[in-house]
Design a protein around this motif. Structure first.
Motif, PDB file in Angstrom:
ATOM      1  N   TYR A 138       0.841  -1.196   0.000  1.00  0.00           N
ATOM      2  CA  TYR A 138       0.000   0.000   0.000  1.00  0.00           C
ATOM      3  C   TYR A 138       0.873   1.242   0.000  1.00  0.00           C
ATOM      4  O   TYR A 138       2.035   1.225   0.425  1.00  0.00           O
ATOM      5  CB  TYR A 138      -0.953   0.001   1.198  1.00  0.00           C
ATOM      6  CG  TYR A 138      -0.270   0.088   2.547  1.00  0.00           C
ATOM      7  CD1 TYR A 138      -0.074   1.312   3.178  1.00  0.00           C
ATOM      8  CD2 TYR A 138       0.165  -1.068   3.198  1.00  0.00           C
ATOM      9  CE1 TYR A 138       0.550   1.381   4.407  1.00  0.00           C
ATOM     10  CE2 TYR A 138       0.781  -1.004   4.425  1.00  0.00           C
ATOM     11  CZ  TYR A 138       0.967   0.231   5.035  1.00  0.00           C
ATOM     12  OH  TYR A 138       1.596   0.311   6.252  1.00  0.00           O
TER      13      TYR A 138
ATOM     14  N   ASP B 246      -4.219   0.675  -2.134  1.00  0.00           N
ATOM     15  CA  ASP B 246      -3.579  -0.636  -2.122  1.00  0.00           C
ATOM     16  C   ASP B 246      -3.272  -1.030  -3.563  1.00  0.00           C
ATOM     17  O   ASP B 246      -4.074  -0.742  -4.473  1.00  0.00           O
ATOM     18  CB  ASP B 246      -4.488  -1.688  -1.494  1.00  0.00           C
ATOM     19  CG  ASP B 246      -4.817  -1.368  -0.043  1.00  0.00           C
ATOM     20  OD1 ASP B 246      -4.065  -0.605   0.587  1.00  0.00           O
ATOM     21  OD2 ASP B 246      -5.852  -1.875   0.453  1.00  0.00           O
TER      22      ASP B 246
ATOM     23  N   GLY C 218      -9.191   4.399  -1.947  1.00  0.00           N
ATOM     24  CA  GLY C 218     -10.178   4.989  -1.052  1.00  0.00           C
ATOM     25  C   GLY C 218     -10.513   6.396  -1.493  1.00  0.00           C
ATOM     26  O   GLY C 218      -9.623   7.232  -1.662  1.00  0.00           O
TER      27      GLY C 218
ATOM     28  N   ASN D 190      -5.457   5.318   4.884  1.00  0.00           N
ATOM     29  CA  ASN D 190      -5.396   4.028   4.215  1.00  0.00           C
ATOM     30  C   ASN D 190      -6.799   3.654   3.759  1.00  0.00           C
ATOM     31  O   ASN D 190      -7.781   4.302   4.122  1.00  0.00           O
ATOM     32  CB  ASN D 190      -4.792   2.956   5.123  1.00  0.00           C
ATOM     33  CG  ASN D 190      -5.556   2.811   6.422  1.00  0.00           C
ATOM     34  OD1 ASN D 190      -6.745   2.472   6.422  1.00  0.00           O
ATOM     35  ND2 ASN D 190      -4.900   3.076   7.547  1.00  0.00           N
ATOM     36  N   THR D 191      -6.881   2.610   2.949  1.00  0.00           N
ATOM     37  CA  THR D 191      -8.170   2.263   2.346  1.00  0.00           C
ATOM     38  C   THR D 191      -9.201   1.858   3.386  1.00  0.00           C
ATOM     39  O   THR D 191     -10.401   2.064   3.196  1.00  0.00           O
ATOM     40  CB  THR D 191      -7.987   1.119   1.340  1.00  0.00           C
ATOM     41  OG1 THR D 191      -7.325   0.021   1.976  1.00  0.00           O
ATOM     42  CG2 THR D 191      -7.144   1.582   0.156  1.00  0.00           C
ATOM     43  N   ARG D 192      -8.761   1.283   4.507  1.00  0.00           N
ATOM     44  CA  ARG D 192      -9.709   0.845   5.535  1.00  0.00           C
ATOM     45  C   ARG D 192     -10.413   2.024   6.211  1.00  0.00           C
ATOM     46  O   ARG D 192     -11.502   1.862   6.749  1.00  0.00           O
ATOM     47  CB  ARG D 192      -8.977  -0.005   6.584  1.00  0.00           C
ATOM     48  CG  ARG D 192      -8.473  -1.332   6.057  1.00  0.00           C
ATOM     49  CD  ARG D 192      -7.851  -2.160   7.167  1.00  0.00           C
ATOM     50  NE  ARG D 192      -6.711  -1.467   7.759  1.00  0.00           N
ATOM     51  CZ  ARG D 192      -5.480  -1.521   7.273  1.00  0.00           C
ATOM     52  NH1 ARG D 192      -5.238  -2.211   6.174  1.00  0.00           N
ATOM     53  NH2 ARG D 192      -4.492  -0.882   7.885  1.00  0.00           N
ATOM     54  N   GLN D 193      -9.784   3.195   6.192  1.00  0.00           N
ATOM     55  CA  GLN D 193     -10.392   4.362   6.812  1.00  0.00           C
ATOM     56  C   GLN D 193     -11.362   5.086   5.882  1.00  0.00           C
ATOM     57  O   GLN D 193     -12.003   6.045   6.288  1.00  0.00           O
ATOM     58  CB  GLN D 193      -9.293   5.341   7.253  1.00  0.00           C
ATOM     59  CG  GLN D 193      -8.402   4.805   8.360  1.00  0.00           C
ATOM     60  CD  GLN D 193      -7.297   5.788   8.727  1.00  0.00           C
ATOM     61  OE1 GLN D 193      -7.136   6.813   8.089  1.00  0.00           O
ATOM     62  NE2 GLN D 193      -6.543   5.460   9.770  1.00  0.00           N
TER      63      GLN D 193
ATOM     64  N   SER E 206     -14.688   5.356   3.337  1.00  0.00           N
ATOM     65  CA  SER E 206     -16.038   4.791   3.297  1.00  0.00           C
ATOM     66  C   SER E 206     -16.404   4.259   1.919  1.00  0.00           C
ATOM     67  O   SER E 206     -17.236   3.364   1.799  1.00  0.00           O
ATOM     68  CB  SER E 206     -17.055   5.847   3.730  1.00  0.00           C
ATOM     69  OG  SER E 206     -16.961   7.004   2.897  1.00  0.00           O
TER      70      SER E 206
ATOM     71  N   HIS F 177     -14.909   3.195  -2.241  1.00  0.00           N
ATOM     72  CA  HIS F 177     -13.686   2.749  -2.898  1.00  0.00           C
ATOM     73  C   HIS F 177     -13.898   2.552  -4.400  1.00  0.00           C
ATOM     74  O   HIS F 177     -15.009   2.250  -4.855  1.00  0.00           O
ATOM     75  CB  HIS F 177     -13.190   1.428  -2.303  1.00  0.00           C
ATOM     76  CG  HIS F 177     -12.958   1.474  -0.833  1.00  0.00           C
ATOM     77  ND1 HIS F 177     -13.985   1.311   0.081  1.00  0.00           N
ATOM     78  CD2 HIS F 177     -11.829   1.677  -0.109  1.00  0.00           C
ATOM     79  CE1 HIS F 177     -13.493   1.407   1.306  1.00  0.00           C
ATOM     80  NE2 HIS F 177     -12.193   1.622   1.222  1.00  0.00           N
TER      81      HIS F 177
END
Length: 535
Positions: free
Chosen positions: A395, A402, A416, A427-430, A432, A434
């Motif tokens: 990432y 990523d 993201g 990061n992409t997890r943060q 909402s 994508h």
């Protein structure tokens, strides 16, 4: 820092208000003098300015990392390097602010009202003094910029060593540790760097013929939706012409796009009852290459070359190599929760490796894609690609993206986003929402690539039902790609003339370098391919 230096070079209308008098103060750290101008209260000026946020940076000198002992380990050394960057950035802003205030003083000296009370000689003397101060301030800005660049390089190199697990024994050898002293830090860094020579790549000269070993992979060549029962798809793959069509059973086949009779291109013909018919004399071939119909003459057994061809998850794959095909084909489906919105095919005038290099590089975005998705992006002081020690995925930092290289020619990325052209989170997890992208770079010839692009979203599913939306997506994709193409085509021209397009890799080139090392290993026939152990 480069953004600050650029701001100083451009003719921007700074409107900072001046204090009535100034004092100069000097601070010293690590043997370097720090020069800045303060107002009467010790601040950077008493009045508000539209550029105030540029200089409203906390003085980091009170936050010097504290470590016990003569030596520190690599992680602590990285902390010191990070502090050095913060400190040098703060000092460079002070240098720039000095220039702004000195320019204001020049304006004061040249003010017609002020000149009425001064002789010409006094004005000349003041201007000469200010000119000398400005020259020194400009020189200091360039010095600071160079020091920031050196500190960033040190930090990137140290992080790369840690990330790749090249410093295994941090606490037992002096070469893997560093002193808090700037001179010791520099000497130790140079020692480690000499022990770990820079990996060099030589990608120069005319594009050579593709090595046969590079053909021994499954290659995606078309989207299933583009191949109807009565249509065909001509492609070039490794400088050989092929044509794909569906047989009587609806399964795709891939045969050489050359009639056995008189070498006529078969794709100029038509599909007749699951067979491709040559437009010259009507010879018809099945998906395995067998000629099943030969009008107006005595039938003889004739067969043209066919490749293993398979359809999976909306894509058609071929195996162009001489080795037996592997029994499994990797999945290229978007992650769960994503809906496919666009599938686009384009033929591009560049060698496929150069295109893969470009797709694996995100650091160029704020410089290249200034009119499309990266419009308005700031330029980070440090861009990194974080990846396992043995892997072709990871990432980006500071971008919430990523990315993965999937052999032999596939680039996958998940971005993201908050809205088109904008990024949110670290990061992409943060994030909402994508965007997921698939790029397949099929090597058509030594200077031509067939690009298969698929875009998926995990939001706004209604977009797929809007009429003509696919044309809008294609317009956007072509606009972004054209920003890259003008650069990659230029690279290719210079490469053919002898320039090395991988002359000086830096830390954010990690994934591109690993792709090149993987490809070199394939062509050399390595038994164990690098970076293939981690997932």
């Amino acid at each position: 820092m480069s953004a600050i230096a650029t701001a100083a070079a451009l003719s921007l209308s700074f409107t900072l208000c001046r204090s009535s008098k100034f004092t100069t103060r000097r601070g010293v750290r690590g043997g370097f003098g720090v020069f800045a101008i303060y107002g009467d209260e010790g601040g950077l000026g008493d009045k508000k300015s539209p550029w105030g946020t540029l200089f409203d940076v906390e003085d980091p000198r009170a936050k010097v990392p504290q470590h016990k002992g003569k030596f520190v380990d690599v992680n602590q050394a990285i902390e010191v390097a990070r502090y050095d960057i913060q400190y040098l950035d703060w000092r460079a802003r002070q240098d720039l602010l000095t220039i702004i205030f000195l320019h204001d003083k020049v304006v004061d000296v040249l003010n017609p009202l002020a000149r009425e009370y001064k002789s010409i000689g006094t004005v000349k003397k003041e201007l000469a003094e200010l000119q000398e101060e400005l020259a020194q301030a400009h020189k200091q800005v360039h010095i600071s910029e160079a020091r920031v660049g050196a500190a960033v390089d040190k930090l990137a190199y140290m992080e790369e060593l840690v990330n790749d697990r090249l410093l295994q024994d941090r606490n037992t050898t002096e070469s893997d540790s560093t002193s808090l002293s700037p001179s010791t830090f520099t000497n130790t860094f140079d020692t480690v760097k000499r022990k770990m020579p820079r990996k060099s790549l030589n990608v120069s000269g005319p594009v050579q013929s593709y090595h046969p070993r590079l053909k021994n992979f499954w290659y995606p060549v078309a989207f299933s939706a583009d191949l109807k029962d009565d249509t065909m798809a001509p492609i070039d793959c490794f400088e050989e012409p092929w044509v794909i069509f569906r047989g009587k059973d609806g399964k795709p086949g891939c045969v050489r796009n050359t009639c056995a009779h008189r070498a006529c291109p078969l794709d100029l013909g038509s599909i007749n009852d699951g067979r491709i018919q040559c437009p010259y004399h009507g010879w018809e071939y099945s998906t395995d290459g067998t000629c099943e119909k030969m009008p107006s003459t005595k039938f003889v057994n004739v067969k043209i070359k066919a490749l293993p061809c398979f359809e999976q998850e909306g894509m058609i794959w071929i195996w162009p190599g001489n080795d037996p095909p592997t029994p499994t084909i990797p999945s290229l489906q978007p992650p769960a929760g994503f809906t496919i919105h666009a599938e686009i095919v384009m033929d591009l005038p560049v060698e496929h490796g150069l295109l893969v290099d470009n797709l694996l590089d995100l650091a160029h975005a704020p410089f290249t894609h200034t009119s499309t998705f990266a419009k308005g992006w700031s330029v980070p002081s440090l861009v990194k690609f974080l990846t396992p020690a043995s892997g072709l995925q990871g990432y980006w930092d500071p971008y919430p993206i990523d990315m993965e290289f999937r052999p032999p020619c596939i680039v996958l990325s998940t971005i993201g986003i908050s809205k088109p052209g904008k990024l949110e989170g670290q990061n992409t997890r943060q994030c909402s929402t994508h965007l997921h992208q698939l790029h397949v770079c099929l090597p058509s010839s030594r200077q031509k690539t067939r690009l298969l692009y698929r875009m998926s979203l995990d939001f706004a599913p209604v977009l797929q039902y809007i009429p003509f939306m696919q044309y809008l997506w294609r317009h956007f994709a072509e606009k972004v790609l054209n920003e890259d193409l003008r650069l990659v085509v230029g690279q290719q021209e210079r490469m053919i003339n002898g320039a090395n397009v991988w002359n000086w890799p830096v830390s954010y080139d990690k994934l591109g370098v690993r792709y090149r090392l993987w490809r070199d290993a394939v062509e050399k026939g390595a038994k164990h391919l690098p970076f293939m152990n981690a997932k």
